[in-house]
Write a protein that holds these residues in place. Structure first.
Motif, PDB file in Angstrom:
ATOM      1  N   GLY A  50       0.822  -1.193   0.000  1.00  0.00           N
ATOM      2  CA  GLY A  50       0.000   0.000   0.000  1.00  0.00           C
ATOM      3  C   GLY A  50       0.858   1.246   0.000  1.00  0.00           C
ATOM      4  O   GLY A  50       2.009   1.222   0.449  1.00  0.00           O
ATOM      5  N   ILE A  51       0.292   2.328  -0.488  1.00  0.00           N
ATOM      6  CA  ILE A  51       0.982   3.606  -0.498  1.00  0.00           C
ATOM      7  C   ILE A  51      -0.021   4.703  -0.186  1.00  0.00           C
ATOM      8  O   ILE A  51      -1.151   4.702  -0.684  1.00  0.00           O
ATOM      9  CB  ILE A  51       1.709   3.841  -1.845  1.00  0.00           C
ATOM     10  N   SER A  52       0.386   5.626   0.673  1.00  0.00           N
ATOM     11  CA  SER A  52      -0.495   6.698   1.096  1.00  0.00           C
ATOM     12  C   SER A  52      -0.696   7.715  -0.010  1.00  0.00           C
ATOM     13  O   SER A  52      -0.025   7.695  -1.046  1.00  0.00           O
ATOM     14  CB  SER A  52       0.077   7.387   2.339  1.00  0.00           C
ATOM     15  N   ARG A  53      -1.633   8.623   0.226  1.00  0.00           N
ATOM     16  CA  ARG A  53      -1.935   9.660  -0.748  1.00  0.00           C
ATOM     17  C   ARG A  53      -0.698  10.455  -1.133  1.00  0.00           C
ATOM     18  O   ARG A  53      -0.483  10.752  -2.314  1.00  0.00           O
ATOM     19  CB  ARG A  53      -3.016  10.580  -0.194  1.00  0.00           C
ATOM     20  N   THR A  58       4.379   3.677   3.166  1.00  0.00           N
ATOM     21  CA  THR A  58       4.174   2.456   2.403  1.00  0.00           C
ATOM     22  C   THR A  58       4.068   1.263   3.330  1.00  0.00           C
ATOM     23  O   THR A  58       4.529   1.299   4.472  1.00  0.00           O
ATOM     24  CB  THR A  58       5.306   2.215   1.394  1.00  0.00           C
ATOM     25  N   TYR A  59       3.464   0.223   2.812  1.00  0.00           N
ATOM     26  CA  TYR A  59       3.315  -1.031   3.542  1.00  0.00           C
ATOM     27  C   TYR A  59       3.647  -2.185   2.615  1.00  0.00           C
ATOM     28  O   TYR A  59       3.330  -2.143   1.418  1.00  0.00           O
ATOM     29  CB  TYR A  59       1.877  -1.201   4.053  1.00  0.00           C
ATOM     30  N   TYR A  60       4.257  -3.217   3.181  1.00  0.00           N
ATOM     31  CA  TYR A  60       4.529  -4.441   2.443  1.00  0.00           C
ATOM     32  C   TYR A  60       4.212  -5.647   3.311  1.00  0.00           C
ATOM     33  O   TYR A  60       4.553  -5.673   4.496  1.00  0.00           O
ATOM     34  CB  TYR A  60       5.993  -4.513   2.009  1.00  0.00           C
ATOM     35  N   ALA A  61       3.567  -6.605   2.718  1.00  0.00           N
ATOM     36  CA  ALA A  61       3.367  -7.865   3.403  1.00  0.00           C
ATOM     37  C   ALA A  61       4.713  -8.524   3.665  1.00  0.00           C
ATOM     38  O   ALA A  61       5.669  -8.351   2.899  1.00  0.00           O
ATOM     39  CB  ALA A  61       2.486  -8.787   2.568  1.00  0.00           C
ATOM     40  N   ASP A  62       4.794  -9.279   4.756  1.00  0.00           N
ATOM     41  CA  ASP A  62       6.055  -9.918   5.103  1.00  0.00           C
ATOM     42  C   ASP A  62       6.582 -10.803   3.980  1.00  0.00           C
ATOM     43  O   ASP A  62       7.794 -10.925   3.791  1.00  0.00           O
ATOM     44  CB  ASP A  62       5.891 -10.751   6.373  1.00  0.00           C
TER      45      ASP A  62
END
Length: 124
Positions: A50-53, A58-62
């Motif tokens: 995911g990435i914010s506006r 950011t987010y990444y699954a393990d």
């Protein structure tokens, strides 16, 4: 409603790289938080990145952390998922999703719009 169109999937060998792209239209792209999900055959859809506006969070699954990178190009209304060191277990249909929020979410029902998906197949 925003329309999303993914591209860049294909058949690659383990260890190869791909860059997925998702182009948005119908809404100001900079107002959207974006996410990538994937669904393997017979499996549930999982949140990958995911990435914010703003692009500042950011987010990444393990399972993909350290190998995948999500980015956005607001000038082209596009979000990318760069995938390195691909593994057979990365094989899935990859979906782009958008929500009108500051932040991404790991929940499917938090997203307003979805692309049709692009197939990524990684052979061993």
């Amino acid at each position: 409603q925003v329309h999303l169109a993914e591209s860049g999937g294909g058949l690659v060998q383990a260890g190869d790289s791909l860059r997925l792209s998702c182009e948005a239209s119908g809404r100001t792209f900079s107002s959207l938080a974006m996410g990538w999900f994937r669904q393997a055959p017979g499996k549930e859809r999982d949140f990958v990145a995911g990435i914010s506006r703003s692009g500042g969070n950011t987010y990444y699954a393990d399972s993909v952390k350290g190998r995948f990178t999500i980015s956005r190009d607001n000038a082209k209304n596009t979000v990318h998922l760069l995938m390195y060191s691909l593994k057979p277990e990365d094989t899935a249909v990859y979906y782009c999703a958008a929500r009108q929020s500051l932040m991404y979410s790991g929940y499917e029902n938090h997203y307003d719009s979805w692309g049709q998906g692009t197939q990524v197949t990684v052979s061993s």
